[in-house]
Motif scaffolding. Structure first.
Motif, short mmCIF file in Angstrom:
data_model
loop_
_atom_site.label_atom_id
_atom_site.label_comp_id
_atom_site.label_asym_id
_atom_site.label_seq_id
_atom_site.Cartn_x
_atom_site.Cartn_y
_atom_site.Cartn_z
N GLN A 111 0.84 -1.21 0.00
CA GLN A 111 0.00 0.00 0.00
C GLN A 111 0.87 1.26 0.00
N MET A 112 1.93 1.23 0.80
CA MET A 112 2.81 2.40 0.91
C MET A 112 3.54 2.67 -0.42
N THR A 113 4.07 1.61 -1.01
CA THR A 113 4.79 1.85 -2.27
C THR A 113 3.82 2.28 -3.37
N ASP A 114 2.59 1.75 -3.35
CA ASP A 114 1.59 2.18 -4.34
C ASP A 114 1.31 3.68 -4.22
N ILE A 115 1.17 4.14 -2.97
CA ILE A 115 0.85 5.56 -2.75
C ILE A 115 1.97 6.45 -3.31
N PHE A 116 3.20 6.06 -3.05
CA PHE A 116 4.32 6.90 -3.52
C PHE A 116 4.58 6.75 -5.02
N THR A 117 4.41 5.54 -5.54
CA THR A 117 4.68 5.40 -6.98
C THR A 117 3.62 6.14 -7.81
N ARG A 118 2.42 6.30 -7.24
CA ARG A 118 1.37 7.07 -7.95
C ARG A 118 1.79 8.51 -8.20
N ILE A 119 2.66 9.06 -7.32
CA ILE A 119 3.09 10.45 -7.54
C ILE A 119 4.53 10.52 -8.06
N GLY A 120 4.97 9.45 -8.68
CA GLY A 120 6.21 9.54 -9.44
C GLY A 120 7.47 9.02 -8.77
N LEU A 228 4.10 14.34 2.47
CA LEU A 228 3.79 13.48 3.62
C LEU A 228 2.32 13.60 4.02
N TYR A 229 1.77 14.78 3.84
CA TYR A 229 0.35 14.99 4.14
C TYR A 229 -0.50 14.14 3.20
N TYR A 230 -0.11 14.18 1.91
CA TYR A 230 -0.79 13.35 0.91
C TYR A 230 -0.70 11.87 1.31
N PHE A 231 0.50 11.47 1.73
CA PHE A 231 0.69 10.05 2.07
C PHE A 231 -0.24 9.62 3.21
#
Ligand code: PHE
Length: 342
Positions: A111-120, A228-231
């Motif tokens: 889930q964490m890597t998906d959230i960050f890879t979505r924003i590049g 980080l807020y987005y995350f």
């Protein structure tokens, strides 16, 4: 001779055929060239002519009986069910195969890597056994500086004079990325890390991290905060609030720790957040210019931010797990509870 024939007749009648081997044994004993019946025929030739008629008749009967018995036995043996002839009953229930479940750490890591890879961000990985330079030196930990004690390290006695260790954070992977690539760099490094800690409900000697790094021209602390807020909103929902507290890391300046609203009491105060309403989830800051210089990145041109957090901590908050040791005990009763997630 009549007597003999009579006793073989009885014997043959009582013979028990169980399988192909017993039928073959029967044939060898009575009917083969060296068997009993041909021997009787030989003997028959020596009989005086007056006895031949009746004895001949009984001998022929004996032979016929033996042949008949053998033929019957063979056909029943061949007909008996074996695996080729048994029809499968398709209406029977199948063998149940119980599905495994992903480990909660793997679920949250994804889930964490998906959230960050979505924003590049791109995922980078590196070795768990590291040298001093990648874990400490390049990250601006001066030799013999007390900052090294912040992360109780497992050193490896390799005998080759080189100081090897189990990485204490995945910042070591980011050093490797910076050494091999010029900005813009936008990467996260998930992975297992090791620290010489006493094992308890809140600490373990091995755990997992996701660390992030963004380097480009004009990257600011505001970018860090917003990322980080987005995350946390993606991870925990829109209602979550964040706060930053000043902190210290040798590789970032300024440095901060970030707290989020306690998810157990929604900020009201409870034992988990020690009645503060906030729980700490990560360390972060602006990459120290010395780190950029160490990795041959022009610190007069580029700035960057970095952050690092424990996957266990995020998982505990997400699933309300109160003991970190559960993640490493492989208790099926614990692990099977995550079947429905993902
Ligand atoms: N590497 C730090 C740790 O393991 C976390 C961190 C990463 C802090 C990046 C600041 C910036 O504790």
């Amino acid at each position: 001779m009549e007597e003999k024939i009579k006793s073989f007749l009885e014997e043959i009648n009582l013979f028990l055929f169980t399988n192909e081997e017993s039928a073959e044994a029967f044939r060898l004993k009575y009917l083969s060239k060296k068997g009993i019946i041909p021997a009787l025929f030989e003997e028959f030739k020596t009989l005086p002519p007056e006895q031949r008629k009746t004895t001949g008749k009984s001998l022929n009967e004996l032979k016929q009986l033996a042949e008949q018995k053998l033929a019957d036995a063979k056909s029943t043996i061949n007909k008996s069910p074996d695996k080729d002839t048994v029809k499968t009953d398709l209406s029977l229930p199948g063998d149940p195969h119980s599905l495994g479940a992903r480990h909660p750490i793997s679920i949250v890591r994804k889930q964490m890597t998906d959230i960050f890879t979505r924003i590049g961000f791109v995922v980078s990985e590196g070795p768990e056994i590291e040298d001093d330079w990648h874990n400490f030196g390049a990250l601006n930990f001066p030799p013999n500086h007390p900052a090294r004690d912040m992360q109780d390290t497992f050193f490896i006695d390799s005998g080759d004079g080189e100081k090897w260790l189990l990485r204490t954070h995945t910042s070591s992977v980011q050093v490797r990325v910076m050494e091999n690539q010029q900005p813009p760099i936008r990467t996260i490094s998930p992975g297992r890390v090791y620290r010489n800690e006493t094992i308890s409900a809140r600490a373990h000697c091995q755990f997992h991290q996701v660390e992030g790094l963004y380097i480009d021209e004009g990257v600011s602390f505001a970018d860090l905060k917003q990322t980080l807020y987005y995350f946390v909103q993606e991870m925990f929902g829109d209602k979550i609030e964040i706060r930053f507290r000043p902190s210290f890391f040798p590789f970032t300046e300024p440095s901060a720790e970030m707290d989020i609203t306690c998810l157990i009491c929604n900020g009201a105060g409870c034992p988990v957040c020690k009645h503060s309403g906030w729980v700490e989830i990560l360390g972060c800051g602006m990459v120290h210019p010395n780190v950029l210089d160490n990795c041959k990145i022009d610190s007069t041109k580029y700035t960057g931010y970095a952050f690092g957090m424990g996957i266990e901590r995020i998982t505990m908050l997400k699933f309300r797990i109160n003991d970190l040791r559960l993640f490493f005990e492989n208790d099926i009763r614990f692990l099977s509870q995550f079947k429905s997630v993902l």
